[in-house]
Scaffold this motif. Sequence first.
Motif, PDB file in Angstrom:
ATOM      1  N   ALA A  81      76.382  61.486  76.478  1.00 27.52           N
ATOM      2  CA  ALA A  81      76.817  61.029  75.161  1.00 27.52           C
ATOM      3  C   ALA A  81      77.323  62.180  74.296  1.00 27.52           C
ATOM      4  CB  ALA A  81      75.683  60.292  74.446  1.00 27.52           C
ATOM      5  N   GLY A  82      78.001  63.138  74.926  1.00 27.30           N
ATOM      6  CA  GLY A  82      78.566  64.256  74.189  1.00 27.30           C
ATOM      7  C   GLY A  82      77.568  65.295  73.750  1.00 27.30           C
ATOM      8  N   ARG A  83      76.314  65.165  74.183  1.00 26.68           N
ATOM      9  CA  ARG A  83      75.278  66.138  73.810  1.00 26.68           C
ATOM     10  C   ARG A  83      74.873  66.923  75.036  1.00 26.68           C
ATOM     11  NH1 ARG A  83      70.797  62.579  70.900  1.00 26.68           N
ATOM     12  NH2 ARG A  83      69.781  64.631  70.767  1.00 26.68           N
ATOM     13  N   GLU A  84      74.722  68.216  74.855  1.00 30.43           N
ATOM     14  CA  GLU A  84      74.323  69.085  75.967  1.00 30.43           C
ATOM     15  C   GLU A  84      73.067  69.850  75.580  1.00 30.43           C
ATOM     16  OE1 GLU A  84      75.988  72.838  78.670  1.00 30.43           O
ATOM     17  OE2 GLU A  84      77.358  71.658  77.418  1.00 30.43           O
ATOM     18  N   ALA A  85      72.175  69.991  76.535  1.00 27.76           N
ATOM     19  CA  ALA A  85      70.937  70.726  76.285  1.00 27.76           C
ATOM     20  C   ALA A  85      70.566  71.505  77.523  1.00 27.76           C
ATOM     21  CB  ALA A  85      69.808  69.768  75.916  1.00 27.76           C
ATOM     22  N   ARG A  86      69.883  72.627  77.302  1.00 28.09           N
ATOM     23  CA  ARG A  86      69.312  73.410  78.393  1.00 28.09           C
ATOM     24  C   ARG A  86      67.822  73.170  78.395  1.00 28.09           C
ATOM     25  NH1 ARG A  86      72.112  78.716  80.562  1.00 28.09           N
ATOM     26  NH2 ARG A  86      74.263  77.981  80.555  1.00 28.09           N
ATOM     27  N   LEU A  87      67.333  72.728  79.522  1.00 26.15           N
ATOM     28  CA  LEU A  87      65.923  72.373  79.632  1.00 26.15           C
ATOM     29  C   LEU A  87      65.184  73.427  80.426  1.00 26.15           C
ATOM     30  CD1 LEU A  87      66.278  68.562  80.471  1.00 26.15           C
ATOM     31  CD2 LEU A  87      66.244  69.683  78.229  1.00 26.15           C
ATOM     32  N   ARG A  88      64.167  73.986  79.808  1.00 24.71           N
ATOM     33  CA  ARG A  88      63.302  74.973  80.452  1.00 24.71           C
ATOM     34  C   ARG A  88      61.881  74.426  80.478  1.00 24.71           C
ATOM     35  NH1 ARG A  88      66.375  77.313  76.513  1.00 24.71           N
ATOM     36  NH2 ARG A  88      67.970  78.830  77.147  1.00 24.71           N
ATOM     37  N   PRO A  89      60.970  75.056  81.205  1.00 27.26           N
ATOM     38  CA  PRO A  89      59.566  74.646  81.134  1.00 27.26           C
ATOM     39  C   PRO A  89      59.098  74.640  79.676  1.00 27.26           C
ATOM     40  CG  PRO A  89      59.875  76.149  82.959  1.00 27.26           C
ATOM     41  CD  PRO A  89      61.181  76.124  82.211  1.00 27.26           C
ATOM     42  N   GLY A  90      58.453  73.565  79.283  1.00 27.84           N
ATOM     43  CA  GLY A  90      58.052  73.410  77.889  1.00 27.84           C
ATOM     44  C   GLY A  90      58.977  72.495  77.119  1.00 27.84           C
ATOM     45  N   THR A  91      60.087  72.071  77.757  1.00 26.12           N
ATOM     46  CA  THR A  91      60.998  71.106  77.141  1.00 26.12           C
ATOM     47  C   THR A  91      61.236  69.980  78.139  1.00 26.12           C
ATOM     48  OG1 THR A  91      63.005  72.202  77.948  1.00 26.12           O
ATOM     49  CG2 THR A  91      62.144  72.903  75.797  1.00 26.12           C
ATOM     50  N   GLY A  92      61.836  68.900  77.676  1.00 23.82           N
ATOM     51  CA  GLY A  92      62.137  67.778  78.554  1.00 23.82           C
ATOM     52  C   GLY A  92      63.336  67.025  78.040  1.00 23.82           C
ATOM     53  N   GLY A  93      63.848  66.121  78.851  1.00 22.46           N
ATOM     54  CA  GLY A  93      65.009  65.340  78.451  1.00 22.46           C
ATOM     55  C   GLY A  93      64.907  63.914  78.963  1.00 22.46           C
ATOM     56  N   LEU A  94      65.499  62.984  78.215  1.00 21.53           N
ATOM     57  CA  LEU A  94      65.503  61.576  78.589  1.00 21.53           C
ATOM     58  C   LEU A  94      66.948  61.087  78.598  1.00 21.53           C
ATOM     59  CD1 LEU A  94      63.596  59.035  79.028  1.00 21.53           C
ATOM     60  CD2 LEU A  94      64.053  58.529  76.619  1.00 21.53           C
ATOM     61  N   VAL A  95      67.378  60.511  79.728  1.00 21.44           N
ATOM     62  CA  VAL A  95      68.739  59.978  79.834  1.00 21.44           C
ATOM     63  C   VAL A  95      68.668  58.507  80.227  1.00 21.44           C
ATOM     64  CG1 VAL A  95      69.756  62.198  80.466  1.00 21.44           C
ATOM     65  CG2 VAL A  95      68.964  60.654  82.264  1.00 21.44           C
ATOM     66  N   THR A  96      69.686  57.756  79.839  1.00 19.22           N
ATOM     67  CA  THR A  96      69.782  56.361  80.232  1.00 19.22           C
ATOM     68  C   THR A  96      70.713  56.232  81.427  1.00 19.22           C
ATOM     69  OG1 THR A  96      70.549  54.168  79.579  1.00 19.22           O
ATOM     70  CG2 THR A  96      71.593  56.030  78.480  1.00 19.22           C
ATOM     71  N   LEU A  97      70.360  55.367  82.373  1.00 16.61           N
ATOM     72  CA  LEU A  97      71.190  55.141  83.548  1.00 16.61           C
ATOM     73  C   LEU A  97      72.378  54.238  83.227  1.00 16.61           C
ATOM     74  CD1 LEU A  97      68.376  54.562  86.211  1.00 16.61           C
ATOM     75  CD2 LEU A  97      69.711  56.638  85.834  1.00 16.61           C
ATOM     76  N   ALA A  98      72.404  53.689  82.015  1.00 11.94           N
ATOM     77  CA  ALA A  98      73.482  52.789  81.633  1.00 11.94           C
ATOM     78  C   ALA A  98      74.735  53.538  81.199  1.00 11.94           C
ATOM     79  CB  ALA A  98      73.019  51.866  80.505  1.00 11.94           C
ATOM     80  N   GLU A  99      74.642  54.859  81.010  1.00  5.94           N
ATOM     81  CA  GLU A  99      75.787  55.662  80.579  1.00  5.94           C
ATOM     82  C   GLU A  99      75.944  56.862  81.503  1.00  5.94           C
ATOM     83  OE1 GLU A  99      75.440  56.778  76.511  1.00  5.94           O
ATOM     84  OE2 GLU A  99      74.945  54.762  75.819  1.00  5.94           O
TER      85      GLU A  99
END
Length: 282
Positions: free
Chosen positions: A48-66
Amino acid sequence: MDDGAYQLVLRWSEQIDCVRTAGQARRERADGYRFLLPLDGELTLVQAGREARLRPGTGGLVTLAEPFRIGIASGHGPAARPRDGSRRDGSARAFVMTIPAREMDRRLRRPSPVATGLDLSAGLGRVVADMVRAVGEERRALSAAQFDAACDRITELLCVIVAGGQRPAAPGHLAEVEAVVRRYVREHATEPGLTGAAVAQDLGWSLRQVQLALQHAGTTPRELIREERLRLVRDRLRNPQDRDVTITDLAHAAGFSSASALSTAFRRRFGVSPRELRHAAR
């Protein structure tokens, strides 16, 4: 992949790179989310036009619909997994948890927003991260019912984190009331006369207080009681020791007025009837 069920797997560098195109999202119409918990190394996540770098101590949630893209950050891979299971320099590992859409959407009362860079280093975030790691490490020792129950709790807490920036924070005392009410309902879900008013009376609070606390969590006393009863029936349907218990007896034992009432609520919640789930479990 069965998008209607929880999954939790440990991925290595060569398994993490993943691109889901817009065409795939339209054709496959997958219905769910993926929660990423890096253990070491660094991942990039774009959706969705957003970029993040995930390291230990962080997390990310994505939807399979996009469409989305997940990969190894520059300088962190790819690297093959060593045969002895240890980490090799330059590699990355992450737990990837697949969550059915209904499990998050019903708690948030809407589709979950894309969430990148979630702080899992302290507070509730750290609790979620520790639970994911523990469930992942003990997966083979857990029954299907135990695994689902653990994933339910993880998802419940993850929704609290995701919703933190999307709605006003509940006052501290309401959050405490909610936690106590949930625990009480789980312990007394089988009682036929369990209602919001009964919960409030036994705990020494007003019904309005209980309703407000649950409203901040996106539910009501009636919905919470029904949910806990349905989960109880689902667990018993999967338990070999209860295979000879009739659906009618299960319904009455869980506080439902009849097998028909249970079947209607069960199908609406899980997409199958109690009988169909029992047959699949066998």
